[in-house]
Design a protein around this motif. Structure first.
Motif, short mmCIF file in Angstrom:
data_model
loop_
_atom_site.label_atom_id
_atom_site.label_comp_id
_atom_site.label_asym_id
_atom_site.label_seq_id
_atom_site.Cartn_x
_atom_site.Cartn_y
_atom_site.Cartn_z
N LYS A 78 0.88 -1.14 -0.05
CA LYS A 78 0.07 -0.09 0.02
C LYS A 78 0.70 1.41 -0.04
O LYS A 78 0.66 2.28 -0.73
N ALA A 79 2.03 1.28 0.94
CA ALA A 79 2.84 2.35 0.76
C ALA A 79 3.50 2.75 -0.45
O ALA A 79 3.42 3.83 -0.81
N GLU A 80 3.77 1.41 -1.02
CA GLU A 80 4.48 1.47 -2.27
C GLU A 80 3.46 2.22 -3.62
O GLU A 80 3.78 2.95 -4.36
N LEU A 81 2.54 1.60 -3.65
CA LEU A 81 1.28 2.18 -4.23
C LEU A 81 0.87 3.66 -4.30
O LEU A 81 0.71 4.36 -5.24
N ASP A 82 0.95 4.06 -2.95
CA ASP A 82 0.54 5.43 -2.42
C ASP A 82 1.80 6.35 -3.03
O ASP A 82 1.62 7.46 -3.81
N ALA A 83 3.14 5.82 -2.93
CA ALA A 83 4.09 6.77 -3.54
C ALA A 83 4.01 6.66 -5.01
O ALA A 83 4.21 7.83 -5.38
N ARG A 84 3.80 5.62 -5.69
CA ARG A 84 3.50 5.53 -7.14
C ARG A 84 2.49 6.52 -7.80
O ARG A 84 2.55 7.25 -8.58
N ILE A 85 1.45 6.65 -6.69
CA ILE A 85 0.12 7.35 -7.19
C ILE A 85 0.64 8.82 -6.83
O ILE A 85 0.26 9.65 -7.96
N ASP A 86 1.16 8.89 -5.89
CA ASP A 86 1.73 10.48 -5.84
C ASP A 86 2.45 10.86 -6.87
O ASP A 86 2.54 12.03 -7.45
N ALA A 87 3.54 10.07 -7.36
CA ALA A 87 4.33 10.38 -8.33
C ALA A 87 3.56 10.71 -9.51
O ALA A 87 3.93 11.60 -10.34
N VAL A 88 2.89 9.67 -9.94
CA VAL A 88 2.07 10.21 -11.09
C VAL A 88 1.15 11.42 -11.02
O VAL A 88 1.01 12.09 -12.06
N GLU A 89 0.55 11.67 -9.77
CA GLU A 89 -0.30 12.74 -9.78
C GLU A 89 0.53 14.00 -9.87
O GLU A 89 0.21 15.09 -10.40
N SER A 90 1.78 13.88 -9.57
CA SER A 90 2.93 15.09 -9.42
C SER A 90 3.14 15.29 -10.89
O SER A 90 3.19 16.54 -11.43
N ARG A 91 3.39 14.25 -11.50
CA ARG A 91 3.92 14.57 -13.10
C ARG A 91 2.48 14.88 -13.95
O ARG A 91 2.68 15.89 -14.67
N LEU A 92 1.55 14.64 -13.53
CA LEU A 92 0.43 14.97 -14.36
C LEU A 92 -0.12 16.61 -13.87
O LEU A 92 -0.13 17.32 -14.81
N LEU A 93 0.19 16.96 -12.73
CA LEU A 93 -0.07 18.37 -12.24
C LEU A 93 0.98 19.19 -12.96
O LEU A 93 0.69 20.44 -13.42
N THR A 94 2.29 18.71 -13.05
CA THR A 94 3.29 19.42 -13.81
C THR A 94 2.93 19.64 -15.31
O THR A 94 3.15 20.48 -15.77
N LYS A 95 2.55 18.41 -16.00
CA LYS A 95 2.07 18.55 -17.25
C LYS A 95 0.89 19.54 -17.46
O LYS A 95 0.96 20.25 -18.60
N ILE A 96 -0.01 19.28 -16.63
CA ILE A 96 -1.04 20.40 -16.73
C ILE A 96 -0.74 21.93 -16.84
O ILE A 96 -1.17 22.73 -17.30
N ALA A 97 0.23 21.91 -15.74
CA ALA A 97 0.88 23.49 -15.53
C ALA A 97 1.67 23.71 -16.69
O ALA A 97 1.37 24.99 -17.21
N ASP A 98 2.39 22.99 -17.24
CA ASP A 98 2.96 23.13 -18.47
C ASP A 98 2.06 23.52 -19.53
O ASP A 98 2.37 24.51 -20.45
N THR A 99 0.96 22.81 -19.85
CA THR A 99 0.15 22.89 -20.82
C THR A 99 -0.83 24.34 -20.65
O THR A 99 -0.80 25.00 -21.69
N LYS A 100 -0.84 24.54 -19.40
CA LYS A 100 -1.53 26.12 -19.20
C LYS A 100 -0.51 27.13 -19.56
O LYS A 100 -1.18 28.06 -20.26
N ILE A 101 0.54 26.88 -19.28
CA ILE A 101 1.24 28.02 -19.52
C ILE A 101 1.69 28.11 -21.19
O ILE A 101 1.64 29.39 -21.69
N GLN A 102 1.64 27.06 -21.65
CA GLN A 102 1.82 26.96 -23.16
C GLN A 102 0.65 27.59 -23.99
O GLN A 102 0.61 28.36 -24.79
#
Length: 107
Positions: A78-102
């Motif tokens: 569960k801890a490993e999955l939570d960490a992976r979900i957090d990483a994916v969420e972080s990457r998605l938020l970064t991509k969303i922010a980058d897309t918004k800026i573009q």
């Protein structure tokens, strides 16, 4: 089955001396004799019960240990999955922010 020596004549005689009728004395004597002929070999002894109890306790201890191990593995997974979900969420938020800026730059 262990045979028990049982003097039915003596028992009937003693019961009659104690006030039982012939019929009563014979009925009680037959009941006593029948009870001495019971096969008690299938009954559980205290030693057998204690041994089975120890075996059951050992099995329960083993199951509890295995359940504890599984619980730890599940917690780790569960801890490993939570960490992976957090990483994916972080990457998605970064991509969303980058897309918004573009998108803002193109306007």
């Amino acid at each position: 089955m262990n045979a028990v020596a049982f003097d039915t004549y003596r028992v009937v005689k003693r019961l009659k001396e104690a006030g039982f009728s012939e019929t009563q004395a014979e009925a009680v004597t037959i009941a006593i004799q029948d009870s001495t002929m019971l096969d008690l070999s299938h009954l559980v002894t205290r030693e057998h019960f204690d041994e089975k109890s120890r075996q059951t306790d050992a099995r329960l201890d083993s199951l509890e240990s295995r359940l504890d191990s599984l619980e730890k593995r599940l917690d780790a997974t569960k801890a490993e999955l939570d960490a992976r979900i957090d990483a994916v969420e972080s990457r998605l938020l970064t991509k969303i922010a980058d897309t918004k800026i573009q998108l803002e730059l193109r306007m």
